[in-house]
Design an enzyme around this catalytic site. Structure first.
Site, short mmCIF file in Angstrom:
data_model
loop_
_atom_site.label_atom_id
_atom_site.label_comp_id
_atom_site.label_asym_id
_atom_site.label_seq_id
_atom_site.Cartn_x
_atom_site.Cartn_y
_atom_site.Cartn_z
N SER A 135 41.36 25.67 39.34
CA SER A 135 41.07 27.10 39.17
C SER A 135 40.71 27.46 37.74
CB SER A 135 42.29 27.92 39.61
OG SER A 135 43.40 27.63 38.78
N GLY A 168 40.66 39.53 41.72
CA GLY A 168 40.09 40.18 40.55
C GLY A 168 39.48 41.54 40.84
N THR A 228 44.21 31.15 38.15
CA THR A 228 43.80 31.60 36.82
C THR A 228 44.98 31.27 35.94
OG1 THR A 228 42.51 33.46 37.66
CG2 THR A 228 43.35 33.70 35.45
N ARG A 240 29.17 36.15 40.27
CA ARG A 240 30.33 37.02 40.49
C ARG A 240 31.28 36.91 39.28
NH1 ARG A 240 36.12 36.08 40.58
NH2 ARG A 240 37.05 37.71 41.82
N VAL A 241 31.73 38.05 38.79
CA VAL A 241 32.66 38.08 37.65
C VAL A 241 33.95 38.75 38.12
CG1 VAL A 241 33.04 39.04 35.36
CG2 VAL A 241 30.78 38.15 35.97
N GLY A 242 35.07 38.12 37.82
CA GLY A 242 36.36 38.68 38.23
C GLY A 242 36.98 39.53 37.13
N ASP A 243 38.28 39.71 37.21
CA ASP A 243 39.00 40.55 36.26
C ASP A 243 39.30 39.83 34.94
OD1 ASP A 243 40.69 38.84 37.79
OD2 ASP A 243 42.44 39.97 37.14
N THR A 252 46.64 37.51 37.48
CA THR A 252 45.94 36.56 38.34
C THR A 252 45.93 37.18 39.74
OG1 THR A 252 47.87 35.31 39.10
CG2 THR A 252 46.90 34.62 37.03
N GLY A 253 45.04 36.70 40.57
CA GLY A 253 44.96 37.24 41.93
C GLY A 253 43.58 37.78 42.22
N THR A 304 39.66 31.24 33.85
CA THR A 304 39.56 30.94 35.28
C THR A 304 38.17 30.44 35.65
OG1 THR A 304 39.96 31.87 37.50
CG2 THR A 304 38.79 33.28 35.96
N1 ASP Z 1 41.73 36.72 39.20
C1 ASP Z 1 40.80 35.62 39.39
C2 ASP Z 1 39.46 36.18 39.75
O1 ASP Z 1 39.40 37.14 40.50
C3 ASP Z 1 41.18 34.65 40.44
C4 ASP Z 1 42.64 34.33 40.60
O2 ASP Z 1 43.44 34.60 39.72
O3 ASP Z 1 43.00 33.80 41.64
O4 ASP Z 1 38.47 35.61 39.34
#
Ligand code: ASP
Length: 305
Positions: free
Chosen positions: A45, A214, A160, A188-191, A211-212, A178
């Site tokens: 990850s 995004g 992450t 695609r861009v996450g948080d 994490t999680g 991450t």
């Molecule tokens: N937060 C991360 C994202 O959305 C992924 C993750 O933490 O599982 O890119």
């Protein structure tokens, strides 16, 4: 002095503690710790070995922030460089008029700074992608949005790394890195690289990293919400649980698993962590400890605040 991290941050704790013990900065500590996890090919990850996007390309997101002047650096959808956190650090140091570089611009900047490029897609990650793809003829004719939706696999997509630190001078820093959701839509861009969403740090109040899912943290500006709670005098418990409750007020499509994990460090070095899932843990260590302690996250489930 203290370091707190997501449970997958174990490989970076020694590097962070070593820097703090020698009187180094919280910012150096979180960067060094993150690099150790980015280099771990077995972490699917983060960094090298991360699972690729729907086209089989590894795209990395990362950010770091220091809490004294609230300087930040971030990269999004960076390809071909194994240490996005150090590219983010270089943005913070060398491009003070910028915070976030994405895609080709981020890669160009990394090259300009002399970072060594590397192949990020390991054999194991390529195999996982190919297994998930199934019949190649079918996907070649499928719109990419359908392919990305079909390929998303919550069992293996998540992950992450978060590091938060407080140094001997009371300075705070936070780092997040991450490879994002496995098999995501390209670009695609996450948080994680978005200051305020997956990462926020302010010496006056505290720091938070996520994490999680995004997209959820982006829509609720979760990391900033937690730190703002501390600013308004909430306890760690109240600020964390309050931000989780705020997320819960955003309805998600049924095919999306509502997963969020937060770590919070306040200006005194007190810490706590929260998760939508039971049994989740995080790590923390102060310089007098020989190894990190794995502590439970507060479960902030549906209807809980
Ligand atoms: N937060 C991360 C994202 O959305 C992924 C993750 O933490 O599982 O890119």
């Amino acid at each position: 002095m203290i370091v707190a991290a997501s449970a997958n941050g174990r490989a970076g704790m020694a590097a962070a503690l070593d820097i703090l013990r020698r009187g180094g900065s919280a910012l150096d500590a979180v960067e060094a710790a993150t690099r150790a996890v980015e280099a771990d090919v077995n972490d699917h990850s983060v960094g090298v070995g991360g699972y690729p996007n729907a086209l089989g390309e590894v795209e990395l997101d990362a950010s770091l922030m220091e809490g004294t002047a609230r300087r930040a650096g971030a990269v999004a959808a960076l390809r071909g460089y194994p240490h996005p956190i150090s590219v983010a650090r270089a943005i913070l140091e060398r491009l003070p008029q910028h915070v976030l570089l994405a895609g080709e611009g981020a890669a160009r900047f990394a090259a300009e700074c002399g970072f060594a490029p590397a192949e990020l897609l390991t054999e194991e990650a390529r195999d996982a992608w190919q297994r998930r793809m199934g019949d190649e003829r079918a996907w070649r004719t499928m719109p990419l949005q359908d392919l990305a939706a079909r390929m998303q696999d919550p069992q293996r997509a998540a992950g992450t790394v978060n590091f938060l630190a407080r140094d001997a001078q009371g300075r705070l820093a936070s780092a997040v890195s991450t490879s994002g959701w496995a098999f995501k839509y390209p670009g695609r861009v996450g948080d994680s690289p978005l200051i305020g969403a997956g990462n926020y740090c302010d010496d006056r109040y505290g720091a938070c990293a996520c994490t999680g899912l995004g997209e959820w943290a982006i829509r609720a500006a979760t990391a900033r919400t937690v730190v703002l709670g501390l600013q308004h005098g909430l306890s760690l418990q109240e600020a964390g649980a309050g931000a989780m409750a705020d997320l819960r007020a955003i309805p998600l499509p049924p095919q999306v698993e509502p997963v969020m994990n937060l770590i919070v460090l306040d200006r005194e070095g007190r810490h706590a962590a929260f998760s939508t899932q039971a049994g989740r843990t995080y790590l923390w260590q102060s310089p007098d400890m020989v190894a990190p302690e794995e502590a439970s996250r507060h479960e902030a489930g549906e209807g809980m605040a």
